[in-house]
Design a protein around this motif. Sequence first.
Motif, PDB file in Angstrom:
ATOM      1  N   SER A 333     -15.162  54.865   0.690  1.00  0.00           N
ATOM      2  CA  SER A 333     -13.932  54.476   1.387  1.00  0.00           C
ATOM      3  C   SER A 333     -12.730  54.598   0.464  1.00  0.00           C
ATOM      4  N   THR A 334     -11.541  54.651   1.065  1.00  0.00           N
ATOM      5  CA  THR A 334     -10.334  54.674   0.250  1.00  0.00           C
ATOM      6  C   THR A 334     -10.150  53.300  -0.402  1.00  0.00           C
ATOM      7  N   LEU A 335      -9.284  53.223  -1.393  1.00  0.00           N
ATOM      8  CA  LEU A 335      -9.106  51.950  -2.105  1.00  0.00           C
ATOM      9  C   LEU A 335      -8.500  50.880  -1.203  1.00  0.00           C
ATOM     10  N   ASP A 336      -7.878  51.302  -0.080  1.00  0.00           N
ATOM     11  CA  ASP A 336      -7.380  50.285   0.851  1.00  0.00           C
ATOM     12  C   ASP A 336      -8.311  50.125   2.059  1.00  0.00           C
ATOM     13  N   GLY A 337      -9.599  50.482   1.881  1.00  0.00           N
ATOM     14  CA  GLY A 337     -10.595  50.079   2.863  1.00  0.00           C
ATOM     15  C   GLY A 337     -10.708  50.928   4.115  1.00  0.00           C
ATOM     16  N   VAL A 338     -10.432  52.226   4.022  1.00  0.00           N
ATOM     17  CA  VAL A 338     -10.646  53.117   5.160  1.00  0.00           C
ATOM     18  C   VAL A 338     -11.883  53.969   4.860  1.00  0.00           C
ATOM     19  N   ALA A 339     -12.895  53.895   5.752  1.00  0.00           N
ATOM     20  CA  ALA A 339     -14.139  54.637   5.525  1.00  0.00           C
ATOM     21  C   ALA A 339     -13.887  56.128   5.641  1.00  0.00           C
ATOM     22  N   VAL A 340     -14.345  56.895   4.643  1.00  0.00           N
ATOM     23  CA  VAL A 340     -14.164  58.355   4.709  1.00  0.00           C
ATOM     24  C   VAL A 340     -15.484  59.119   4.708  1.00  0.00           C
ATOM     25  N   GLY A 341     -16.525  58.571   4.050  1.00  0.00           N
ATOM     26  CA  GLY A 341     -17.729  59.389   3.923  1.00  0.00           C
ATOM     27  C   GLY A 341     -19.006  58.596   3.764  1.00  0.00           C
ATOM     28  N   LEU A 342     -20.121  59.294   4.013  1.00  0.00           N
ATOM     29  CA  LEU A 342     -21.457  58.744   3.811  1.00  0.00           C
ATOM     30  C   LEU A 342     -22.083  59.519   2.659  1.00  0.00           C
ATOM     31  N   LEU A 343     -22.266  58.827   1.527  1.00  0.00           N
ATOM     32  CA  LEU A 343     -22.774  59.472   0.320  1.00  0.00           C
ATOM     33  C   LEU A 343     -24.223  59.929   0.525  1.00  0.00           C
ATOM     34  N   CYS A 344     -24.541  61.155   0.137  1.00  0.00           N
ATOM     35  CA  CYS A 344     -25.930  61.600   0.316  1.00  0.00           C
ATOM     36  C   CYS A 344     -26.520  62.317  -0.880  1.00  0.00           C
ATOM     37  N   ALA A 345     -25.708  62.815  -1.787  1.00  0.00           N
ATOM     38  CA  ALA A 345     -26.268  63.611  -2.893  1.00  0.00           C
ATOM     39  C   ALA A 345     -25.319  63.575  -4.071  1.00  0.00           C
ATOM     40  N   GLY A 346     -25.827  64.065  -5.196  1.00  0.00           N
ATOM     41  CA  GLY A 346     -24.961  64.100  -6.363  1.00  0.00           C
ATOM     42  C   GLY A 346     -25.585  64.889  -7.489  1.00  0.00           C
ATOM     43  N   SER A 347     -24.789  65.062  -8.520  1.00  0.00           N
ATOM     44  CA  SER A 347     -25.226  65.734  -9.742  1.00  0.00           C
ATOM     45  C   SER A 347     -24.547  64.969 -10.861  1.00  0.00           C
ATOM     46  N   PRO A 348     -24.807  65.336 -12.104  1.00  0.00           N
ATOM     47  CA  PRO A 348     -24.110  64.609 -13.185  1.00  0.00           C
ATOM     48  C   PRO A 348     -22.589  64.760 -13.112  1.00  0.00           C
ATOM     49  N   GLN A 349     -22.111  65.786 -12.438  1.00  0.00           N
ATOM     50  CA  GLN A 349     -20.670  66.025 -12.423  1.00  0.00           C
ATOM     51  C   GLN A 349     -19.995  65.691 -11.101  1.00  0.00           C
ATOM     52  N   ALA A 350     -20.756  65.515 -10.036  1.00  0.00           N
ATOM     53  CA  ALA A 350     -20.108  65.373  -8.726  1.00  0.00           C
ATOM     54  C   ALA A 350     -20.952  64.533  -7.786  1.00  0.00           C
TER      55      ALA A 350
END
Lengths: 373, 82
Positions: A333-350
């Motif tokens: 979510s944004t720092l003021d509390g608006v949901a933007v995404g559902l986290l599903c994957a990652g790497s050491p850089q992203a």
Amino acid sequence: MGVDREMLLSQEAAVTLEEAHAAAVDHILNRESRRPNVVGVAVGKKWTNGQPTKEPAVLILVTHKVKPAEALPPAARIPERVPDTDTVTDVYTVGHLFAGQHQPAPHYGSQIVQQNMPPMPDLYAAPVAVPARPARSRPAKGGHSVGHMAVTAGTIATAVYDFLLDATATPPVSGIGIPGRFYLLSNNHVLANSNDAAIGDSILQPGPFDGGTDPADRIGSLTRYIPLAFEPDIPRDQHDNLVDAAIAEARFDDIDREVRWIGKLRAWQPRAKVTVGTLVQKTGRTTNYTVGRITAVNATVDVGYGGGRVARLRDQILTTNMSAPGDSGSLVSTLDGVAVGLLCAGSPQATVANQIEHVRSLLRVEVAELMGE
Amino acid sequence: MTIESVRQKFERDLLRLPNVVSVGVGATTDGRPVIQVGVTRKVPASRLRRDEVVPSSLGGYQVEVVELGQPTAESEEGQDGR
């Protein structure tokens, strides 16, 4: 755009390599025979004297190379060829890939600690400290551990409910009325075992890896998920994956839409208004509270799901690294509390997140009553 | 053409290049949109054949190559998938 087909793998070589990769995952990443420093397996080409050769190879990703190989006990050395195949291996230094760590990482207290984590000083050094396992919580909030009974553990995004009367996906409008059912939101690969679960299966909080057992820690049951297309079953060029998402119905009293450390989301952001450069936050089971910045949108990303499976996800949000294995399912979510995404994957850089608009419209669940501006 | 239509046009070819794992729309530090190509690791152009190199611009838009590593699903012990 011209692409030199010669340097790319032929179909036949790609199939062979895919099989070798799967074999390498089985043998080299296997729980019993895991070698020190090995953090992953990939496919590529053999490199010799700093130059790529034309020979396809299975790359063994390590935190750092140990030379000479004789310094390692025989069982810890990387074999010249993938066991039971003719495919050669190549050892490739990648540093610490969080996805491949078998032991819980020494400490995921903050993003700064991760980035500054020094190379492991000693092959057999004991973990500095083992963090306490995420606990059972009722009501369970966004940010808590969760998992299908056959999955290790991921994270609860938040609690959601079925579209109300008059709610629509296009145009995105929330409705009015009395929701029939309430759910936990997380990923397909957390709640539906990457398409392998049956509707009604037990969902545990905390997830099984964190000590959750059935039926004592059952918080709900799998209600629906958006199936993922995977290679090798379906060639990635034919994938049309937008989300890795699922919901599990739970008793209203057992769940809470608040996200730990973040609170209630005040709105959700339509995809057209998710922009590069925006600062975002998430709370997850593994790295707890983290902050990142959106670095790309409209991204098509090839994501590894283990066992040689790859899903091509499109229209994704990329952020600076703000997650580690176990954080899957976290709400971004944004720092003021608006949901933007559902986290599903990652790497050491992203970190990779699905657009919340797609999650909402495909699962037909409401995440927040207001839309972001 | 909009940057998104250019991105879509070249996406499939870019994703076939060695090491390329993502193609998205990013921005420079001064806010100009760029086509962002994510790679598992950066390799000096001198080590690649000409046609393996990600072009520096496409359809009039700058292309930025960023090192992403290998994106993987992030359940606990995601590499094993279980």
